[in-house]
Design a protein around this motif. Structure first.
Motif, PDB file in Angstrom:
ATOM      1  N   SER B 159      52.245  17.400  15.914  1.00 48.37           N
ATOM      2  CA  SER B 159      52.352  18.229  17.102  1.00 48.37           C
ATOM      3  C   SER B 159      53.764  18.799  17.263  1.00 48.37           C
ATOM      4  N   LEU B 160      54.756  17.968  16.966  1.00 51.60           N
ATOM      5  CA  LEU B 160      56.138  18.432  17.097  1.00 51.60           C
ATOM      6  C   LEU B 160      56.477  19.464  16.022  1.00 51.60           C
ATOM      7  N   ALA B 161      55.830  19.339  14.845  1.00 47.45           N
ATOM      8  CA  ALA B 161      56.082  20.304  13.768  1.00 47.45           C
ATOM      9  C   ALA B 161      55.641  21.696  14.207  1.00 47.45           C
ATOM     10  N   ALA B 162      54.525  21.766  14.969  1.00 56.46           N
ATOM     11  CA  ALA B 162      54.059  23.052  15.475  1.00 56.46           C
ATOM     12  C   ALA B 162      55.090  23.645  16.434  1.00 56.46           C
ATOM     13  N   LEU B 163      55.702  22.777  17.207  1.00 54.44           N
ATOM     14  CA  LEU B 163      56.702  23.248  18.166  1.00 54.44           C
ATOM     15  C   LEU B 163      57.966  23.729  17.455  1.00 54.44           C
ATOM     16  N   SER B 164      58.256  23.110  16.313  1.00 51.92           N
ATOM     17  CA  SER B 164      59.460  23.508  15.572  1.00 51.92           C
ATOM     18  C   SER B 164      59.402  24.989  15.196  1.00 51.92           C
ATOM     19  N   GLU B 165      58.176  25.500  14.942  1.00 50.92           N
ATOM     20  CA  GLU B 165      58.026  26.932  14.629  1.00 50.92           C
ATOM     21  C   GLU B 165      58.459  27.772  15.819  1.00 50.92           C
ATOM     22  N   ALA B 166      58.030  27.338  17.014  1.00 54.61           N
ATOM     23  CA  ALA B 166      58.432  28.055  18.235  1.00 54.61           C
ATOM     24  C   ALA B 166      59.950  27.997  18.407  1.00 54.61           C
ATOM     25  N   MET B 167      60.528  26.858  18.056  1.00 51.96           N
ATOM     26  CA  MET B 167      61.978  26.673  18.170  1.00 51.96           C
ATOM     27  C   MET B 167      62.720  27.700  17.309  1.00 51.96           C
ATOM     28  N   SER B 168      62.158  27.941  16.122  1.00 54.38           N
ATOM     29  CA  SER B 168      62.818  28.882  15.226  1.00 54.38           C
ATOM     30  C   SER B 168      62.749  30.306  15.770  1.00 54.38           C
ATOM     31  N   ARG B 169      61.833  30.562  16.713  1.00 56.84           N
ATOM     32  CA  ARG B 169      61.756  31.894  17.341  1.00 56.84           C
ATOM     33  C   ARG B 169      62.504  31.897  18.670  1.00 56.84           C
ATOM     34  N   ASP B 170      63.542  31.116  18.768  1.00 53.41           N
ATOM     35  CA  ASP B 170      64.407  31.039  19.952  1.00 53.41           C
ATOM     36  C   ASP B 170      63.662  30.589  21.208  1.00 53.41           C
ATOM     37  N   TYR B 171      62.885  29.538  21.054  1.00 54.55           N
ATOM     38  CA  TYR B 171      62.218  28.931  22.212  1.00 54.55           C
ATOM     39  C   TYR B 171      63.284  28.363  23.156  1.00 54.55           C
ATOM     40  N   LYS B 172      63.114  28.577  24.456  1.00 57.12           N
ATOM     41  CA  LYS B 172      64.093  28.062  25.410  1.00 57.12           C
ATOM     42  C   LYS B 172      63.431  27.091  26.405  1.00 57.12           C
ATOM     43  N   PHE B 173      63.938  25.853  26.400  1.00 62.37           N
ATOM     44  CA  PHE B 173      63.418  24.865  27.365  1.00 62.37           C
ATOM     45  C   PHE B 173      63.676  25.325  28.792  1.00 62.37           C
ATOM     46  N   THR B 174      64.878  25.862  29.006  1.00 63.29           N
ATOM     47  CA  THR B 174      65.265  26.222  30.379  1.00 63.29           C
ATOM     48  C   THR B 174      64.400  27.356  30.938  1.00 63.29           C
ATOM     49  N   ALA B 175      63.761  28.128  30.049  1.00 66.79           N
ATOM     50  CA  ALA B 175      62.905  29.213  30.534  1.00 66.79           C
ATOM     51  C   ALA B 175      61.555  28.689  31.003  1.00 66.79           C
ATOM     52  N   HIS B 176      61.257  27.433  30.654  1.00 66.68           N
ATOM     53  CA  HIS B 176      59.952  26.868  31.026  1.00 66.68           C
ATOM     54  C   HIS B 176      60.035  25.875  32.169  1.00 66.68           C
ATOM     55  N   ILE B 177      61.188  25.842  32.799  1.00 67.27           N
ATOM     56  CA  ILE B 177      61.330  24.895  33.911  1.00 67.27           C
ATOM     57  C   ILE B 177      60.786  25.544  35.176  1.00 67.27           C
ATOM     58  N   ASP B 178      59.826  24.896  35.781  1.00 65.28           N
ATOM     59  CA  ASP B 178      59.194  25.413  36.986  1.00 65.28           C
ATOM     60  C   ASP B 178      59.916  24.840  38.204  1.00 65.28           C
ATOM     61  N   ARG B 179      60.783  25.653  38.791  1.00 63.02           N
ATOM     62  CA  ARG B 179      61.591  25.170  39.908  1.00 63.02           C
ATOM     63  C   ARG B 179      60.755  24.762  41.120  1.00 63.02           C
ATOM     64  N   ASP B 180      59.593  25.429  41.297  1.00 62.23           N
ATOM     65  CA  ASP B 180      58.762  25.106  42.460  1.00 62.23           C
ATOM     66  C   ASP B 180      58.162  23.716  42.381  1.00 62.23           C
ATOM     67  N   LYS B 181      58.101  23.184  41.139  1.00 64.02           N
ATOM     68  CA  LYS B 181      57.527  21.843  40.992  1.00 64.02           C
ATOM     69  C   LYS B 181      58.638  20.865  40.612  1.00 64.02           C
ATOM     70  N   LEU B 182      59.784  21.043  41.248  1.00 60.14           N
ATOM     71  CA  LEU B 182      60.930  20.167  41.008  1.00 60.14           C
ATOM     72  C   LEU B 182      61.319  20.156  39.539  1.00 60.14           C
ATOM     73  N   GLY B 183      61.151  21.313  38.899  1.00 57.54           N
ATOM     74  CA  GLY B 183      61.639  21.418  37.528  1.00 57.54           C
ATOM     75  C   GLY B 183      60.722  20.836  36.485  1.00 57.54           C
ATOM     76  N   LYS B 184      59.614  20.198  36.883  1.00 58.43           N
ATOM     77  CA  LYS B 184      58.778  19.577  35.851  1.00 58.43           C
ATOM     78  C   LYS B 184      58.099  20.656  35.020  1.00 58.43           C
ATOM     79  N   GLY B 185      58.132  20.539  33.756  1.00 55.95           N
ATOM     80  CA  GLY B 185      57.541  21.562  32.906  1.00 55.95           C
ATOM     81  C   GLY B 185      57.724  21.193  31.463  1.00 55.95           C
ATOM     82  N   GLY B 186      58.403  22.035  30.728  1.00 56.95           N
ATOM     83  CA  GLY B 186      58.649  21.716  29.325  1.00 56.95           C
ATOM     84  C   GLY B 186      57.841  22.599  28.410  1.00 56.95           C
ATOM     85  N   GLY B 187      56.942  23.436  28.975  1.00 56.47           N
ATOM     86  CA  GLY B 187      56.196  24.409  28.196  1.00 56.47           C
ATOM     87  C   GLY B 187      55.480  23.811  27.012  1.00 56.47           C
ATOM     88  N   ALA B 188      55.762  24.378  25.821  1.00 55.51           N
ATOM     89  CA  ALA B 188      55.052  23.982  24.610  1.00 55.51           C
ATOM     90  C   ALA B 188      55.270  22.504  24.283  1.00 55.51           C
TER      91      ALA B 188
END
Lengths: 226, 455
Positions: B159-188
């Protein structure tokens, strides 16, 4: 115009002078831990215990610096050819073969207690005392649980685990009640009996947290196991 | 002449509107500069946060990859020494993995499951390492558990290997943080951990001698098993009589592994107790009081006597103080039953005494309720002198006693407990009274202004 310029320059110089004065008062790195009357009981106990082992101190180790402790230190210093001033400086500390804690520092256990107290104060000030102990107990239950990080700092600073960390209230100085509550929680007091979660029903928005079975309520908080 | 003079005056003094325009331009420029500086600072802060998340992610992925390889090796290893070494490596690496994993911005439910897996993997490996080193090999059940842990680790890595592909396309953790839910998120990342859980088979519970064992999820209170359920009214009467309360308020029952009644009790002097009594047998589980302590008027010795008398009466059992520590006007006293010269540490009770008026301000009896039961102890095979000879000569022993001490996995051991000092620090060493093995060594940690703790 010239007068104004002089005033501005004078003001700048005053600010610089004040900054320099403030900087000169900044704490400096301690080169030695001088132990004498009025120092922490923890350091005094370590010195007394060591002097007792070596036969210089004959009475009970009590963490209080009195005439007998001074006399024992002087006697030890004399035998070791040190200046017999009754003060435990770096050389006496080395000759005694002990390691003393810096002023105010309380080692790992003390750091945990203080961090826990800060978390309790930020999350539960205004709650009844038992409610404060309960918040500390939840943090420690998380440390013991396999589902969370295994240290007090790891649990408290886990991303978004505590609102007080997000909004910066964790940095407020705890009061004596919070310090006592942290100490109780670390000593095993757990009013929640193993709960891992708590929330304020008046403000909680997470649907998931509402799905948990509430084991008990203390003050404004509801506590749940999992 | 007059006309030209007034024109010159107009030229010297610009109109008020001009001043307003100059002021506005200056203000807008200052605001723009301030906003630009704030934006740059915020971008740098978010960048630093993103870097920390990325580092935690890559470290986690590397470590989980290594764990999978080591698990596969231990499954095919035929040497006990090799198995013990691999188990120790997995134990150590799991600890590092959980630190990085806990820093990732993943949804609370997904992260707790992932952390439980990693913590349990480390804990179980530590247990296996100890067992193999003590001469025990891997049983069929251990191999099943290791297979299961390997399979779960493998799924997480896929599962993490699939995410590594997204990482190589400049995946950003901070872009997936949902502030309305106290920051819980993490996207992919969140999806990948949830996906692992959803696709996984229903694994059996891991029960072994370790702090994260599934066997510890439900607690057993041995003392309460043979006691009958009593009413809340009887509990209120108990609080009034035993604690000398002026008024008692029943807050309600509390659930979980231990069923209790909760009360508030106002005592003379204005302080209030919070009391938890067990529904079975009406035994105090906890008493707390946030009363302010004004100075120290009684000695530690006096506090010890008060603690022994009060706790023995409340618990209906003869208790002796085994540890006392005074701090900020409060005496913290640990007590345990003593029978035939043996101190029963598993049945520990903790009590707080206010050193200004000498009253009880706290009691904690969870261990006592869980462990206090009738026991048949084996006879010691070593004498005190034989056990003393096993303690390091560096420690200057001052006292000793025979004690029953708690051991991992809900076990108990009869041991000689030696208290002594070395280089100014106090140590407590426990030597098994049956085998002579050094079971535990603790150092008393002096904390500035806050008394002492055992470490």
């Amino acid at each position: 115009m010239k007068k104004n310029a002089y005033k501005i320059i004078a003001a700048c110089l005053t600010v610089l002078a004040c900054a320099a004065a403030a900087a000169s008062n900044l704490p400096r790195t301690a080169e030695a831990k001088y132990i004498t009357k009025g120092d922490t009981a923890a350091n005094i106990r370590i010195v007394q215990t060591r002097l007792k082992e070596l036969g210089y101190y004959k009475i009970a180790v009590d963490g209080i610096w009195g005439a007998k402790t001074t006399a024992a230190v002087k006697s030890f210093q004399k035998d070791k050819k040190l200046t017999a001033d009754g003060i435990v400086g770096a050389k006496t500390e080395a000759k005694l073969g002990v390691s003393l804690t810096s002023g105010g520092s309380a080692g790992t256990a003390g750091n945990d207690a203080y961090l826990l107290a800060r978390c309790i104060y930020a999350e539960a000030r205004g709650e009844p005392y038992t409610g404060m102990v309960a918040i500390g107990a939840v943090v420690l239950n998380r440390v013991k649980s396999g589902k969370f990080p295994n240290t007090v700092s790891g649990v408290i600073y886990q991303p978004w685990a505590f609102t007080a960390v997000n909004d910066g209230q964790i940095n407020l100085s705890p009061n004596q009640n919070a310090l006592n509550a942290a100490r109780d929680a670390l000593s095993g007091w757990d009013p929640t009996n193993g709960c891992l979660y708590y929330y304020n029903p008046a403000t909680a928005t997470s649907k998931w947290i509402w799905s948990l079975t509430v084991e008990l309520k203390i003050g404004k908080h509801s506590f749940a196991r999992a | 002449m007059e006309n030209s003079a007034s024109k010159a005056a107009v030229r010297e003094k610009p109109p008020a509107a001009a001043w307003i325009i100059i002021g506005l331009v200056t203000a807008i420029t200052a605001l723009a500069l301030a906003l630009t500086a704030a934006f740059v600072r915020q971008r740098e802060t978010v960048g630093a946060l993103e870097s920390m998340y990325k580092k935690s992610y890559y470290d986690t992925a590397d470590e989980l990859g290594n764990l999978e390889v080591k698990l596969s090796k231990i499954l095919v290893s035929g040497s006990s020494a090799q198995q013990a070494r691999l188990a120790a490596e997995i134990w150590k690496q799991s600890g590092e993995t959980q630190i990085n994993l806990a820093q990732l911005p993943i949804d609370e439910q997904a992260i707790t499951r992932a952390l439980k897996f990693v913590n349990q993997l480390g804990d179980y490996s530590g247990y296996l390492n100890n067992r193999i080193q003590n001469g025990g090999g891997l049983a069929a059940e251990d191999e099943e558990n290791l297979e299961m842990l390997y399979e779960r680790c493998r799924q997480i890595n896929i599962s993490l290997a699939a995410l590594s592909e997204a990482m190589s396309r400049d995946y950003k953790f901070t872009a997936h943080i949902d502030r309305d839910k106290l920051g819980k998120g993490g996207g992919a990342l969140n999806d990948s951990f949830s996906g692992v859980e959803n696709n996984s088979v229903d694994y059996p519970k891991m029960i072994y001698d370790g702090p994260f064992s599934d066997g510890l999820d439900s607690k057993v209170y041995k003392l309460l098993e043979r006691l009958e359920k009593r009413g809340a009214d009887e509990g209120a009467a108990w609080v009034k009589e035993k604690l000398g309360a002026e008024t008692v308020t029943f807050y309600g029952p509390a659930g979980g592994d231990l069923l209790t009644y909760e009360y508030g009790a106002a005592i003379p002097g204005g302080a209030e107790y919070y009391v938890q009594l067990t529904q079975n047998g009406l035994k105090p589980h906890m008493i707390a009081c946030g009363a302010t302590v004004n100075g120290t008027r009684i000695s530690e010795e006096k506090a010890r006597l008060i603690a022994e008398q009060t706790a023995s009466e409340l618990m209906d059992c003869e208790l002796k103080a085994v540890w006392i520590c005074a701090s900020d006007g409060i005496a913290y006293v640990n007590l345990a039953p003593e029978e035939n010269g043996v101190t029963y540490y598993p049945d520990l009770i903790k009590v707080k005494i206010a050193m200004d008026y000498g009253g009880l301000i706290g009691l904690e009896a969870n261990s006592f309720l869980m462990n206090h039961t009738e026991r048949t102890l084996p006879a010691a095979r070593l004498s005190e002198a034989e056990a003393r000879a096993r303690v390091s000569k560096k420690i200057k022993i001052e006292s000793s006693r025979l004690a029953l001490i708690p051991r991992p996995g809900d076990k108990e051991a009869l041991a000689y407990e030696f208290s002594g000092t070395h280089r100014g620090h106090r140590y407590i060493v426990c030597v098994c009274a049956l085998t002579g093995e050094e079971l535990d060594i603790m150092r008393v940690v002096e904390t500035a202004g806050r008394g002492s703790m055992l470490e």
